[in-house]
Design an enzyme around this catalytic site. Sequence first.
Site, mmCIF file in Angstrom:
data_model
loop_
_atom_site.group_PDB
_atom_site.id
_atom_site.type_symbol
_atom_site.label_atom_id
_atom_site.label_comp_id
_atom_site.label_asym_id
_atom_site.label_seq_id
_atom_site.Cartn_x
_atom_site.Cartn_y
_atom_site.Cartn_z
ATOM 1 C CB ILE A 261 89.658 -17.163 84.979
ATOM 2 C CG1 ILE A 261 89.127 -15.728 84.944
ATOM 3 C CG2 ILE A 261 91.006 -17.247 84.271
ATOM 4 C CD1 ILE A 261 89.976 -14.754 85.741
ATOM 5 C CD GLU B 262 89.216 -24.101 86.050
ATOM 6 O OE1 GLU B 262 89.789 -23.057 86.423
ATOM 7 O OE2 GLU B 262 89.802 -25.029 85.490
ATOM 8 N N GLY C 202 76.235 -4.844 96.076
ATOM 9 C CA GLY C 202 76.309 -6.295 96.154
ATOM 10 C C GLY C 202 77.666 -6.874 95.819
ATOM 11 N NE ARG D 182 67.724 -20.855 97.291
ATOM 12 C CZ ARG D 182 67.193 -21.505 98.313
ATOM 13 N NH1 ARG D 182 65.879 -21.684 98.390
ATOM 14 N NH2 ARG D 182 67.966 -21.972 99.272
ATOM 15 C CE LYS E 165 88.874 -16.352 95.347
ATOM 16 N NZ LYS E 165 88.289 -15.073 94.874
#
Length: 439
Positions: A141, A134, A192, A56, A210
């Site tokens: 943001i 969040e 990507g 990772r 969202k």
Amino acid sequence: MSRVNTKEIGVALLGFGTVGAGVVETLQKNGSLLAARLGVRPVLRGIADLDLTSDRGVSVEPGLLTTDGAALIARPDVQVVVELIGGSGVAKDFVLQALKLGKPVVTANKKLLAEHGAELHRVAEENKTEILFEASVGGGIPIIKALREGLCANRIECMYGILNGTCNYILTRMEDEKLPFDDVLKAAQAAGYAEAEPSLDIDGHDTAHKAVVLASLAYGCEVPLDKVNVAGIRGLAAADIAYAAEMGYRIKLLAIIRGGPDGVEVSVQPTLVEHTHQLAAVAGVYNAVLVVGDVVGTTLYYGRGAGRAATASAVVADLADAALNLRSGGRRRDLGTAHAQSPVPLRNPGDIVARNYLRFSMRDEPGSLARVATALGAHGIGIDSVMQQEAPRNAEYVPVIIVTGPAKDREIAAALAEISHIAGVTDRPTVRYRIEDFD
């Protein structure tokens, strides 16, 4: 929830993908900074993932890794659970397990919240704990915090969001480089920015998840995801981007959330935005949300909407809030009331009033435009402007763009159905996009 007296808060991380690795990296990099600011240090007790071998790009002690998420959640030295698995399968089971144990949950999972948010908030309330999210909308943001805290004195009149960086990247390159949709999608996948299977993004569903989260917060009620009007950018023609630009507009995939006396509009669709508007300037993979409150007026939130670092920043910010609440023996007051029992009344899509961009492929013969204008007028639809492109020599069809005046969606649909049967005008589908005037 019992008060935590230790200076350490134990954290269980579920999901060690791109964002999970970013969270680990952020805690390693800024753990001391967090401890100094909070007076308490979030400490990883374990990381659960089915893949324990892939690199990772961040180093962790092997003893932290496990494939048993349920056991990790249940450990007594874990006080906060961070869910970054995604989806609404095992992720939901883990989140419910944590909440029922009275442990706060931090998540970036917009699909889970959009589909099961009311249930999760209710379980959190019943067990005197909280769910923080969040990172579920807009990456780094802080739009959720703005709605829950900074704008809580306002009635939210409307919100408009560019909430998917993949789609915004595609639309930006199509306009700037005059490239077709399929070519830019392939480039986005190679870079990507788009998944190998891009449907969730380009068909508008990611943006819809969202939008539901934002609408639930703004209006304090459950928003049924299956009632949201959703259209994506798949197959959008470069010609329409060029024609829109010629008329002074940019096309954006826009989440539109707008309250009114007859209910709330929640929709996602490609929309023409005047090029001088703030949202038209949002380019590439960036996101933005414009919020209008009845007291504060217009506010704008802008930044990277996805990615390892931006999303990890939002996750760790929520983790800091959870740690502070535990330290003080309290929890967040849920001003969003997204756990309310009654769904928000959604406006009938047919009643939505907007101007429209219509592109007809008309037969190149006298009277075609007049017959189309007559059909629009018969349904009470005015014409603001007409732009006819010069067709190649001997072309059978001519592109004609009509910008309508404000009209109800059902009136536009009825007029277009009638026009499709007018002999000698066109036998090709009409292209239609909404124009948002932000009134």
